[in-house]
Scaffold this active site. Sequence first.
Site, PDB file in Angstrom:
ATOM      1  N   HIS A  72      -8.550  30.177  -3.137  1.00  0.00           N
ATOM      2  CA  HIS A  72      -8.548  31.138  -4.251  1.00  0.00           C
ATOM      3  C   HIS A  72      -9.631  32.195  -4.029  1.00  0.00           C
ATOM      4  O   HIS A  72     -10.800  31.862  -3.841  1.00  0.00           O
ATOM      5  CB  HIS A  72      -8.826  30.425  -5.575  1.00  0.00           C
ATOM      6  CG  HIS A  72      -7.637  29.669  -6.094  1.00  0.00           C
ATOM      7  ND1 HIS A  72      -7.470  29.358  -7.418  1.00  0.00           N
ATOM      8  CD2 HIS A  72      -6.553  29.189  -5.465  1.00  0.00           C
ATOM      9  CE1 HIS A  72      -6.332  28.713  -7.583  1.00  0.00           C
ATOM     10  NE2 HIS A  72      -5.758  28.580  -6.398  1.00  0.00           N
ATOM     11  N   TYR A 201     -10.196  31.252 -17.243  1.00  0.00           N
ATOM     12  CA  TYR A 201     -11.231  30.764 -18.162  1.00  0.00           C
ATOM     13  C   TYR A 201     -11.121  31.605 -19.428  1.00  0.00           C
ATOM     14  O   TYR A 201     -11.279  32.829 -19.371  1.00  0.00           O
ATOM     15  CB  TYR A 201     -12.630  30.958 -17.565  1.00  0.00           C
ATOM     16  CG  TYR A 201     -12.964  30.030 -16.406  1.00  0.00           C
ATOM     17  CD1 TYR A 201     -12.582  30.327 -15.106  1.00  0.00           C
ATOM     18  CD2 TYR A 201     -13.694  28.860 -16.614  1.00  0.00           C
ATOM     19  CE1 TYR A 201     -12.903  29.486 -14.041  1.00  0.00           C
ATOM     20  CE2 TYR A 201     -14.022  28.017 -15.557  1.00  0.00           C
ATOM     21  CZ  TYR A 201     -13.628  28.336 -14.281  1.00  0.00           C
ATOM     22  OH  TYR A 201     -13.950  27.499 -13.242  1.00  0.00           O
ATOM     23  N   PRO A 293     -19.129  21.290 -16.837  1.00  0.00           N
ATOM     24  CA  PRO A 293     -18.165  21.611 -15.778  1.00  0.00           C
ATOM     25  C   PRO A 293     -17.743  23.087 -15.698  1.00  0.00           C
ATOM     26  O   PRO A 293     -17.044  23.471 -14.748  1.00  0.00           O
ATOM     27  CB  PRO A 293     -16.955  20.726 -16.110  1.00  0.00           C
ATOM     28  CG  PRO A 293     -17.127  20.335 -17.527  1.00  0.00           C
ATOM     29  CD  PRO A 293     -18.578  20.377 -17.832  1.00  0.00           C
ATOM     30  N   TYR A 385     -20.401  31.727  -8.540  1.00  0.00           N
ATOM     31  CA  TYR A 385     -19.208  30.871  -8.568  1.00  0.00           C
ATOM     32  C   TYR A 385     -18.846  30.377  -7.165  1.00  0.00           C
ATOM     33  O   TYR A 385     -18.528  29.206  -6.987  1.00  0.00           O
ATOM     34  CB  TYR A 385     -18.028  31.625  -9.201  1.00  0.00           C
ATOM     35  CG  TYR A 385     -16.894  30.703  -9.584  1.00  0.00           C
ATOM     36  CD1 TYR A 385     -16.868  30.072 -10.831  1.00  0.00           C
ATOM     37  CD2 TYR A 385     -15.849  30.442  -8.708  1.00  0.00           C
ATOM     38  CE1 TYR A 385     -15.838  29.223 -11.194  1.00  0.00           C
ATOM     39  CE2 TYR A 385     -14.820  29.589  -9.053  1.00  0.00           C
ATOM     40  CZ  TYR A 385     -14.813  28.986 -10.303  1.00  0.00           C
ATOM     41  OH  TYR A 385     -13.796  28.126 -10.655  1.00  0.00           O
TER      42      TYR A 385
HETATM   43  P1  RFL Z   1     -19.700   9.704  -9.299  1.00  0.00           P
HETATM   44  O1  RFL Z   1     -18.422  10.356  -8.942  1.00  0.00           O
HETATM   45  O2  RFL Z   1     -19.960   9.387 -10.719  1.00  0.00           O
HETATM   46  O3  RFL Z   1     -19.777   8.362  -8.431  1.00  0.00           O
HETATM   47  C1  RFL Z   1     -20.779   7.383  -8.640  1.00  0.00           C
HETATM   48  C2  RFL Z   1     -20.244   6.024  -8.227  1.00  0.00           C
HETATM   49  O4  RFL Z   1     -21.257   5.038  -8.397  1.00  0.00           O
HETATM   50  C3  RFL Z   1     -20.671   3.876  -8.980  1.00  0.00           C
HETATM   51  N1  RFL Z   1     -21.714   3.096  -9.685  1.00  0.00           N
HETATM   52  C4  RFL Z   1     -22.246   1.958  -9.215  1.00  0.00           C
HETATM   53  N2  RFL Z   1     -22.003   1.267  -8.096  1.00  0.00           N
HETATM   54  C5  RFL Z   1     -22.728   0.118  -7.917  1.00  0.00           C
HETATM   55  N3  RFL Z   1     -23.634  -0.368  -8.825  1.00  0.00           N
HETATM   56  C6  RFL Z   1     -23.901   0.322  -9.959  1.00  0.00           C
HETATM   57  N4  RFL Z   1     -24.786  -0.130 -10.834  1.00  0.00           N
HETATM   58  C7  RFL Z   1     -23.196   1.528 -10.193  1.00  0.00           C
HETATM   59  N5  RFL Z   1     -23.189   2.449 -11.193  1.00  0.00           N
HETATM   60  C8  RFL Z   1     -22.301   3.392 -10.868  1.00  0.00           C
HETATM   61  C9  RFL Z   1     -19.606   4.421  -9.915  1.00  0.00           C
HETATM   62  O5  RFL Z   1     -18.617   3.451 -10.204  1.00  0.00           O
HETATM   63  C10 RFL Z   1     -19.072   5.603  -9.091  1.00  0.00           C
HETATM   64  O6  RFL Z   1     -17.978   5.220  -8.272  1.00  0.00           O
HETATM   65  O7  RFL Z   1     -20.963  10.532  -8.776  1.00  0.00           O
HETATM   66  P2  RFL Z   1     -21.102  11.447  -7.456  1.00  0.00           P
HETATM   67  O8  RFL Z   1     -20.580  10.708  -6.245  1.00  0.00           O
HETATM   68  O9  RFL Z   1     -22.496  11.913  -7.461  1.00  0.00           O
HETATM   69  O10 RFL Z   1     -20.097  12.661  -7.663  1.00  0.00           O
HETATM   70  C11 RFL Z   1     -20.320  13.611  -8.676  1.00  0.00           C
HETATM   71  C12 RFL Z   1     -18.988  14.195  -9.160  1.00  0.00           C
HETATM   72  O11 RFL Z   1     -18.124  13.114  -9.493  1.00  0.00           O
HETATM   73  C13 RFL Z   1     -19.159  15.106 -10.383  1.00  0.00           C
HETATM   74  O12 RFL Z   1     -20.319  15.901 -10.256  1.00  0.00           O
HETATM   75  C14 RFL Z   1     -17.966  16.062 -10.585  1.00  0.00           C
HETATM   76  O13 RFL Z   1     -16.807  15.347 -10.899  1.00  0.00           O
HETATM   77  C15 RFL Z   1     -18.251  17.078 -11.703  1.00  0.00           C
HETATM   78  N6  RFL Z   1     -17.105  17.949 -12.014  1.00  0.00           N
HETATM   79  C16 RFL Z   1     -16.811  19.042 -11.235  1.00  0.00           C
HETATM   80  N7  RFL Z   1     -17.534  19.322 -10.136  1.00  0.00           N
HETATM   81  C17 RFL Z   1     -17.209  20.374  -9.312  1.00  0.00           C
HETATM   82  O14 RFL Z   1     -17.928  20.617  -8.316  1.00  0.00           O
HETATM   83  N8  RFL Z   1     -16.103  21.170  -9.541  1.00  0.00           N
HETATM   84  C18 RFL Z   1     -15.303  20.945 -10.633  1.00  0.00           C
HETATM   85  O15 RFL Z   1     -14.285  21.627 -10.761  1.00  0.00           O
HETATM   86  C19 RFL Z   1     -15.658  19.877 -11.544  1.00  0.00           C
HETATM   87  N9  RFL Z   1     -14.906  19.612 -12.603  1.00  0.00           N
HETATM   88  C20 RFL Z   1     -16.304  17.668 -13.138  1.00  0.00           C
HETATM   89  C21 RFL Z   1     -15.204  18.544 -13.404  1.00  0.00           C
HETATM   90  C22 RFL Z   1     -16.557  16.583 -13.962  1.00  0.00           C
HETATM   91  C23 RFL Z   1     -15.768  16.362 -15.071  1.00  0.00           C
HETATM   92  N10 RFL Z   1     -16.080  15.235 -15.869  1.00  0.00           N
HETATM   93  C24 RFL Z   1     -15.156  14.196 -16.137  1.00  0.00           C
HETATM   94  C25 RFL Z   1     -17.443  15.016 -16.257  1.00  0.00           C
HETATM   95  C26 RFL Z   1     -14.405  18.328 -14.506  1.00  0.00           C
HETATM   96  C27 RFL Z   1     -14.704  17.262 -15.367  1.00  0.00           C
HETATM   97  C28 RFL Z   1     -13.839  17.093 -16.585  1.00  0.00           C
HETATM   98  C1  PHB Z   2     -10.716  21.321 -12.639  1.00  0.00           C
HETATM   99  O1  PHB Z   2      -9.729  21.747 -12.014  1.00  0.00           O
HETATM  100  O2  PHB Z   2     -10.787  20.137 -13.025  1.00  0.00           O
HETATM  101  C2  PHB Z   2     -11.815  22.265 -12.950  1.00  0.00           C
HETATM  102  C3  PHB Z   2     -11.791  23.546 -12.408  1.00  0.00           C
HETATM  103  C4  PHB Z   2     -12.806  24.435 -12.707  1.00  0.00           C
HETATM  104  C5  PHB Z   2     -13.822  24.048 -13.540  1.00  0.00           C
HETATM  105  C6  PHB Z   2     -13.865  22.761 -14.071  1.00  0.00           C
HETATM  106  C7  PHB Z   2     -12.845  21.861 -13.773  1.00  0.00           C
HETATM  107  O3  PHB Z   2     -14.803  24.944 -13.849  1.00  0.00           O
END
Ligand code: RFL
Ligand code: PHB
Length: 394
Positions: A72, A201, A293, A385
């Site tokens: 994109h 957005y 996010p 971004y």
């Molecule tokens: P994670 O993915 O939470 O993984 C951590 C892992 O550790 C495990 N764990 C344990 N294991 C052993 N013993 C324990 N005591 C433990 N406690 C926890 C967990 O089960 C898990 O498997 O962290 P990590 O690896 O640092 O990754 C971070 C990302 O997951 C997170 O920052 C992103 O998903 C945030 N995010 C987005 N990031 C982007 O760069 N672009 C996006 O478009 C974006 N969209 C989003 C998002 C997060 C969202 N939510 C649900 C908060 C959209 C949403 C809706």
């Molecule tokens: C997503 O596709 O889940 C998504 C994309 C852009 C954002 C946050 C989440 O800023």
Amino acid sequence: MRTQVAIIGAGPSGLLLGQLLHKSGIDAIILERQTGDYVLSRIRAGVLEQVCIDLMDEAGVGKRMHEEGLIHGGFDLLVDGQRHRIDMNKLTGGQNVMVYGQTELTRDLMEAREAQGLPTVYSADNVQVHDFDTDKPRVTYEKDGQTHTIECDFIAGCDGFHGVCRKSAPRSAIKEYEKVYPFGWLGMLSDTPPVHHELIYANSPRGFALCSQRSLTRSRYYVQVPLTDKVEEWSDDAFWNELRLRLDDEANEQLVTGPSIEKSIAPLRSFVTEPLRFGRMFLAGDAGHIVPPTGAKGLNLAATDVKYLHNALKEFYEEKSEAGIDRYSEIALKRIWRAERFSWWFTQLMHKFPDDGEIVSKFQRAEIDYLLNSESGQKTIAENYVGLPLDFGQ
Ligand code: RFL
Ligand code: PHB
């Protein structure tokens, strides 16, 4: 059991770190509390910065991402029924982002790890970290009723916001900064073609909405909701109706609705831990910081933390130098604060703040009006971004 680096957590940060270390000939064991299927069922991020794409390539797991990911070069801001395109590619001299789901990236990393026979313990209960203030740290865990011990040189806390590593750091050595926003995002995934070929957005009088996607046939939509809302109270029809009310006529003509595959509510938070190193334990990814996010930064920051940590550990083993591990926290935090600032700012600009009244939405509109009529304003959005380079002058 003995290993060089004990990694806690098999999310994107733990798995990517494991892969990069393996490429550098450094042993690691990953301990994960959940099953692999559970980790893959969490629908989260969707947008990868170029540095994250490069890191997947460096880890040797970029093949499917390049085949299936969607490049994109821009996105739309929708304000008061008017769409404005931010031409990221043009504004940044040719940079883009890639739409590729976190689930897919995690699957690629898990499969590569399995194919290479690298050890991951899933369903590891009661993981505890010990003696990281010495040069002989240990990790204990329970599995199938037995307690196991891993002796290691370093512990990498990649265990997310609710993990055990940050909680085990001495309270006197840690400072936490936090802002909780007064709303959440209700997200819905559906096997319907995206409403638009790029992301939209929207700042509408009813609140924020985001039209995102996972592929040409799978859409991901979000609407801002009060924190008191329960996901069970939102039927698919109610979601589509609310989304429609926040979009413009053109989008509504294109919108294809259908049954949800997943629906969930995520609270929004800005959170940073300082420092990210406690003796021989390091925090990376969501274990050390959370962004709302809106800026699509969480997964990307996790990937860049891990790259800095990998470089520091490689320097330790190859050059017998502690300079890298000594600087890890400072270098990673500098980039983290930049992304935190952008995510906070973009969140403030695009959401309806329930207690702030009409004057604040007037300020938002004036700011958007200013940004969209200024090339440097648009550049600021685009540059942030697409993401900062890894070495932006630390
Ligand atoms: P994670 O993915 O939470 O993984 C951590 C892992 O550790 C495990 N764990 C344990 N294991 C052993 N013993 C324990 N005591 C433990 N406690 C926890 C967990 O089960 C898990 O498997 O962290 P990590 O690896 O640092 O990754 C971070 C990302 O997951 C997170 O920052 C992103 O998903 C945030 N995010 C987005 N990031 C982007 O760069 N672009 C996006 O478009 C974006 N969209 C989003 C998002 C997060 C969202 N939510 C649900 C908060 C959209 C949403 C809706
Ligand atoms: C997503 O596709 O889940 C998504 C994309 C852009 C954002 C946050 C989440 O800023």
